[in-house]
Scaffold this active site. Structure first.
Site, PDB file in Angstrom:
ATOM      1  N   ASP A 283       0.886  -1.153   0.000  1.00 39.99           N
ATOM      2  CA  ASP A 283       0.000   0.000   0.000  1.00 39.99           C
ATOM      3  C   ASP A 283       0.932   1.213   0.000  1.00 39.99           C
ATOM      4  OD1 ASP A 283      -2.308   1.669   0.437  1.00 39.99           O
ATOM      5  OD2 ASP A 283      -1.655   1.821   2.522  1.00 39.99           O
TER       6      ASP A 283
ATOM      7  N   ASP B 295      -0.038   5.116   0.790  1.00 45.45           N
ATOM      8  CA  ASP B 295      -0.286   6.077   1.877  1.00 45.45           C
ATOM      9  C   ASP B 295      -0.304   5.358   3.224  1.00 45.45           C
ATOM     10  OD1 ASP B 295      -0.704   8.386   0.224  1.00 45.45           O
ATOM     11  OD2 ASP B 295      -2.701   7.653  -0.262  1.00 45.45           O
TER      12      ASP B 295
HETATM   13  C1  BG6 Z   1      -5.711   6.111   0.025  1.00 44.62           C
HETATM   14  C2  BG6 Z   1      -5.716   6.906   1.306  1.00 44.62           C
HETATM   15  O1  BG6 Z   1      -4.427   5.676  -0.257  1.00 44.62           O
HETATM   16  O2  BG6 Z   1      -6.158   6.921  -1.065  1.00 44.62           O
HETATM   17  C3  BG6 Z   1      -7.100   7.497   1.541  1.00 44.62           C
HETATM   18  O3  BG6 Z   1      -5.385   6.044   2.385  1.00 44.62           O
HETATM   19  C4  BG6 Z   1      -7.517   8.317   0.341  1.00 44.62           C
HETATM   20  O4  BG6 Z   1      -7.081   8.285   2.710  1.00 44.62           O
HETATM   21  C5  BG6 Z   1      -7.474   7.447  -0.915  1.00 44.62           C
HETATM   22  O5  BG6 Z   1      -8.847   8.817   0.522  1.00 44.62           O
HETATM   23  C6  BG6 Z   1      -7.864   8.206  -2.180  1.00 44.62           C
HETATM   24  O6  BG6 Z   1      -6.882   9.179  -2.435  1.00 44.62           O
HETATM   25  P1  BG6 Z   1      -6.904  10.209  -3.611  1.00 44.62           P
HETATM   26  O7  BG6 Z   1      -5.490  10.698  -3.688  1.00 44.62           O
HETATM   27  O8  BG6 Z   1      -7.340   9.498  -4.862  1.00 44.62           O
HETATM   28  O9  BG6 Z   1      -7.878  11.276  -3.245  1.00 44.62           O
HETATM   29 MG    MG Z   2      -2.771   3.148   3.549  1.00 37.34          MG
END
Ligand code: BG6
Ligand code: MG
Length: 210
Positions: free
Chosen positions: A8, A10
């Site tokens: 993963d 984030d």
């Molecule tokens: C995930 C995060 O990786 O991506 C979430 O943990 C986030 O918090 C999701 O909402 C979507 O992210 P993005 O960048 O497409 O808005």
């Molecule tokens: Mg994550």
């Protein structure tokens, strides 16, 4: 035999939580909705539109689809502007060391992220060269806890689920990986989750383990 490691992004490789928090907090303030770090925590691994829906659940107002799209896009523009300063020094402890170790051991590496901004983040961190496959929010129709992101990553690596492990920080991500029949390593808030196979304190724990 394990041949592929799916990360993963984030919360595992980089901590973007605070930046997501600032983005959603800006929307919540604008709309007069209560939003705090505990609610932000529920957005881990959840797609942008689903995150917005969780935030709007704390409001009495009913939002149209057009209004929701506008709010999500406003949040994203602000979030992307906050990503501007991201660099390799923002990698979480042990991330680069683990990635280099896994490459030396000839594992295939993938990113399996719900984020549609994964590509921007990976380039800012300067780590694209290490990954054989990147699957992100733009490649999937079902976000975690659906297994699609991890099944797609395994498929693109040319591996079966039994040949892959997933490293995740979100409970929804562990659910997704288990639904894909993969072994899971949980870090952060996923460390002590009941469905996590192995909880770890830091990515350093996986060097010489995998
Ligand atoms: C995930 C995060 O990786 O991506 C979430 O943990 C986030 O918090 C999701 O909402 C979507 O992210 P993005 O960048 O497409 O808005
Ligand atoms: Mg994550």
């Amino acid at each position: 035999m394990i041949k592929g490691i799916i990360f993963d992004l984030d919360g595992v490789i980089v901590s973007t939580d605070d930046l997501h928090y600032l983005g959603w907090k800006m929307i919540a303030n604008r709309e007069n909705i209560h939003f705090d770090k505990t609610i932000n925590h529920q957005l881990r691994g959840v797609s942008r539109m689903e995150s917005l829906n969780i935030l709007l659940n704390h409001s009495f107002k009913v939002y149209s689809q057009t209004e929701k799209m506008q709010l999500a896009s406003m949040k994203n523009d602000y979030y992307v502007s906050l990503l501007g300063n991201l660099s390799q020094s923002d990698l979480l402890p042990g991330a680069l060391e683990l990635i280099k170790y896994l490459k030396r051991k000839n594992y295939l590496l993938a990113i399996g992220s719900s984020s549609k901004n994964a590509s921007i983040i990976i380039d800012k961190l300067n780590i694209r060269e290490y990954f054989n496959v990147i699957v992100d929010g733009n490649d999937i129709s079902n976000s975690k806890p659906h297994p699609e992101v991890f099944l797609t990553a395994a498929n693109k690596l040319g591996l079966t689920s039994a040949e892959c492990v997933v490293i995740e920080d979100a409970v929804t991500g562990i659910d997704a990986a288990k639904a894909a029949n993969m072994i899971t390593y949980g870090i952060g808030s996923a460390k002590n989750y009941e469905k996590t196979d192995f909880g770890i304190d830091s990515l350093y724990d996986l060097i010489d383990t995998l």
